[in-house]
Enzyme design. Structure first.
Site, PDB file in Angstrom:
ATOM      1  N   TRP A   1      -8.409  27.551  75.596  1.00 23.19           N
ATOM      2  CA  TRP A   1      -7.167  26.826  75.912  1.00 23.19           C
ATOM      3  C   TRP A   1      -7.478  25.518  76.630  1.00 23.19           C
ATOM      4  O   TRP A   1      -6.843  24.499  76.385  1.00 23.19           O
ATOM      5  CB  TRP A   1      -6.219  27.699  76.736  1.00 23.19           C
ATOM      6  CG  TRP A   1      -5.764  28.910  75.981  1.00 23.19           C
ATOM      7  CD1 TRP A   1      -5.995  30.211  76.289  1.00 23.19           C
ATOM      8  CD2 TRP A   1      -5.003  28.932  74.755  1.00 23.19           C
ATOM      9  NE1 TRP A   1      -5.436  31.041  75.338  1.00 23.19           N
ATOM     10  CE2 TRP A   1      -4.828  30.282  74.395  1.00 23.19           C
ATOM     11  CE3 TRP A   1      -4.461  27.938  73.936  1.00 23.19           C
ATOM     12  CZ2 TRP A   1      -4.123  30.677  73.259  1.00 23.19           C
ATOM     13  CZ3 TRP A   1      -3.762  28.327  72.790  1.00 23.19           C
ATOM     14  CH2 TRP A   1      -3.609  29.677  72.460  1.00 23.19           C
TER      15      TRP A   1
ATOM     16  N   LYS B   1       3.254  35.380  78.789  1.00 24.69           N
ATOM     17  CA  LYS B   1       2.108  36.160  79.240  1.00 24.69           C
ATOM     18  C   LYS B   1       2.542  37.069  80.397  1.00 24.69           C
ATOM     19  O   LYS B   1       2.585  38.270  80.266  1.00 24.69           O
ATOM     20  CB  LYS B   1       0.951  35.243  79.670  1.00 24.69           C
ATOM     21  CG  LYS B   1       0.523  34.244  78.593  1.00 24.69           C
ATOM     22  CD  LYS B   1      -0.281  34.910  77.484  1.00 24.69           C
ATOM     23  CE  LYS B   1      -0.381  34.076  76.215  1.00 24.69           C
ATOM     24  NZ  LYS B   1      -1.080  32.825  76.330  1.00 24.69           N
TER      25      LYS B   1
ATOM     26  N   ASP C   1      -3.068  24.821  84.017  1.00 32.21           N
ATOM     27  CA  ASP C   1      -2.418  25.757  83.099  1.00 32.21           C
ATOM     28  C   ASP C   1      -2.576  27.150  83.719  1.00 32.21           C
ATOM     29  O   ASP C   1      -3.694  27.644  83.846  1.00 32.21           O
ATOM     30  CB  ASP C   1      -3.117  25.671  81.738  1.00 32.21           C
ATOM     31  CG  ASP C   1      -2.615  26.707  80.724  1.00 32.21           C
ATOM     32  OD1 ASP C   1      -1.780  27.553  81.088  1.00 32.21           O
ATOM     33  OD2 ASP C   1      -3.089  26.656  79.565  1.00 32.21           O
TER      34      ASP C   1
HETATM   35  C1  LIG Z   1      -1.372  31.709  75.497  1.00 31.36           C
HETATM   36  C2  LIG Z   1      -1.902  30.546  76.224  1.00 31.36           C
HETATM   37  C3  LIG Z   1      -1.630  29.223  75.825  1.00 31.36           C
HETATM   38  C4  LIG Z   1      -0.822  28.899  74.593  1.00 31.36           C
HETATM   39  O1  LIG Z   1       0.490  29.230  74.772  1.00 31.36           O
HETATM   40  P1  LIG Z   1       1.609  28.870  73.689  1.00 31.36           P
HETATM   41  O2  LIG Z   1       2.863  29.098  74.458  1.00 31.36           O
HETATM   42  O3  LIG Z   1       1.426  29.795  72.541  1.00 31.36           O
HETATM   43  O4  LIG Z   1       1.443  27.452  73.296  1.00 31.36           O
HETATM   44  C5  LIG Z   1      -2.128  28.200  76.604  1.00 31.36           C
HETATM   45  N1  LIG Z   1      -2.847  28.436  77.692  1.00 31.36           N
HETATM   46  C6  LIG Z   1      -3.145  29.695  78.108  1.00 31.36           C
HETATM   47  C7  LIG Z   1      -3.947  29.895  79.338  1.00 31.36           C
HETATM   48  C8  LIG Z   1      -2.673  30.781  77.388  1.00 31.36           C
HETATM   49  O5  LIG Z   1      -2.964  32.015  77.789  1.00 31.36           O
END
Ligand SMILES: *Cc1c(COP(=O)(O)O)cnc(C)c1O
Length: 360
Positions: free
Chosen positions: A101, A195, A171
């Site tokens: 990511w 998540k 993030d």
């Molecule tokens: C799942 C995830 C993403 C991507 O998320 P989307 O909402 O599908 O774009 C980005 N960063 C992390 C750390 C993730 O776990």
């Protein structure tokens, strides 16, 4: 009805009391005669839902007054572009690449300016967090970017990087609300909610007000400008109203559980059960260096692909589902988010012990 223990990395397990509440309110939300799904986002009922959701999140995270909370669409992945478009005033940013990511965010930023990879853990398949105490921060960097919890590889920063005064952007998709954070250390904290918070389809962006400006890169769409959404209270266009409503319920659940200090205690307790077993097991092995271990995502392997597949299959039959590791890592991964009860982790470890005996 029979519920399983769902170890999915996301979309993921939600708190049962929240699912029950939204089911009860499905046909008639608090005397409105309709579901929140059918409600105008301009209605007083919905305004109350979004205001309360924001306030509860502010309470949980102790968000300072000079930060805005935005409920946006496009997932976490859209932020990979939105961040440089809005923040790259000098056209330079530093990225720490600790997994897929972070790598995707780093690659996306290269479309908009000079993105520097100042540290990485790719040399050992992202199984650790690099030392970030004295990085080569670019003097003109507009921000330093991290992915704080690496969902796929199961690593987490235990201390934030020393950004030498530069704005930190993080993030936190897979560790959102898993423990207390000091919001004032970040310029932006953001994460997809599917998540550790709610249903898929929304990202929450917590952003310091001085980073919200009209001075964005040329050609930045109105919808991808933070100011558009900040000025409109996340109601510039129709938001993911139902997701905001469910997330709001989760915030109330977290408050009732005792807030983020208590979630941290519970998450540490749950993770310890699993890591302690992995450390003593003769069959299963954790793939992450101990000082980088995530409380949320726990990857592990047997070392034998066929045995891994057998484990995933038999676990599923025993009501322990979505344990297959990410396609790029193989093996298994147990995501044990806030809504996973301790009993679920105990059931997993009991099953692993039994599997180990049967396959010794
Ligand atoms: C799942 C995830 C993403 C991507 O998320 P989307 O909402 O599908 O774009 C980005 N960063 C992390 C750390 C993730 O776990």
């Amino acid at each position: 009805m029979s519920r399983v223990y769902n170890f999915s990395a996301g979309p993921a397990v939600l708190p049962e009391p929240v699912l029950k509440e939204v089911a009860e309110e499905m046909m008639d939300y608090q005397g409105s005669g309709m579901s929140v799904m059918e409600m105008s986002h301009r209605s007083p009922e919905f305004q109350k839902i979004i205001d309360e959701a924001e306030q509860d999140l502010r309470d949980l995270m102790n968000i300072p007054d000079n930060y805005k909370v935005l409920f946006l669409q496009g997932g976490a992945s859209q932020q990979f572009a939105m961040i440089p478009m809005n923040l790259m005033k000098n056209g330079v940013a530093d990225y720490i690449v600790t997994g897929q990511w972070a790598k995707k965010a780093y690659q996306e930023a290269q479309k908009y300016g000079k993105a520097n990879k100042i540290a990485s853990s790719e040399d050992k398949t992202f199984s650790y967090i690099p030392d970030c105490s004295n990085l080569d921060i670019s003097p003109d960097a507009d921000y330093v970017y991290i992915c704080e919890n690496n969902t796929i590889y199961g690593t987490k920063y235990k201390t934030l990087p020393d950004t030498k005064g530069k704005t930190l952007v993080a993030d936190v998709s897979s560790c959102f609300l898993s423990e207390p954070v000091d919001v004032s250390k970040y310029g932006i904290i953001y994460g997809g909610v599917q998540k550790n918070i709610g249903p898929a389809g929304m990202v929450i962006v917590i952003i310091r007000e001085d980073l919200i400006t009209e001075d964005v890169l040329d050609g930045t769409p109105t919808m991808l400008t933070y100011k558009t959404h900040a000025d409109a209270g996340s109601l510039y266009n129709t938001p993911n109203a139902y997701c905001i409503y469910v997330c709001g319920k989760v915030f109330k659940w977290l408050k009732a559980m005792g807030g983020l200090e208590e979630m941290k205690r519970r998450n540490e307790e749950k993770a310890k059960i699993l890591y302690d077993f992995l450390d003593e097991s003769k069959l299963f092995k954790g793939t992450v260096e101990p000082d980088s271990r995530s409380l949320m995502n726990v990857p592990f392997v047997t070392g034998d692909k066929d045995l891994d597949a057998k484990f995933v299959k038999e676990a599923k039959a025993a009501g322990l589902v979505n344990l297959k590791g990410h396609r790029t890592v193989g093996g298994m991964r147990a995501s044990i988010y806030n809504a996973m009860p301790k009993e679920g982790v105990e059931a997993l470890v009991a099953f692993m012990k039994k599997f180990e005996e049967e396959n010794a």
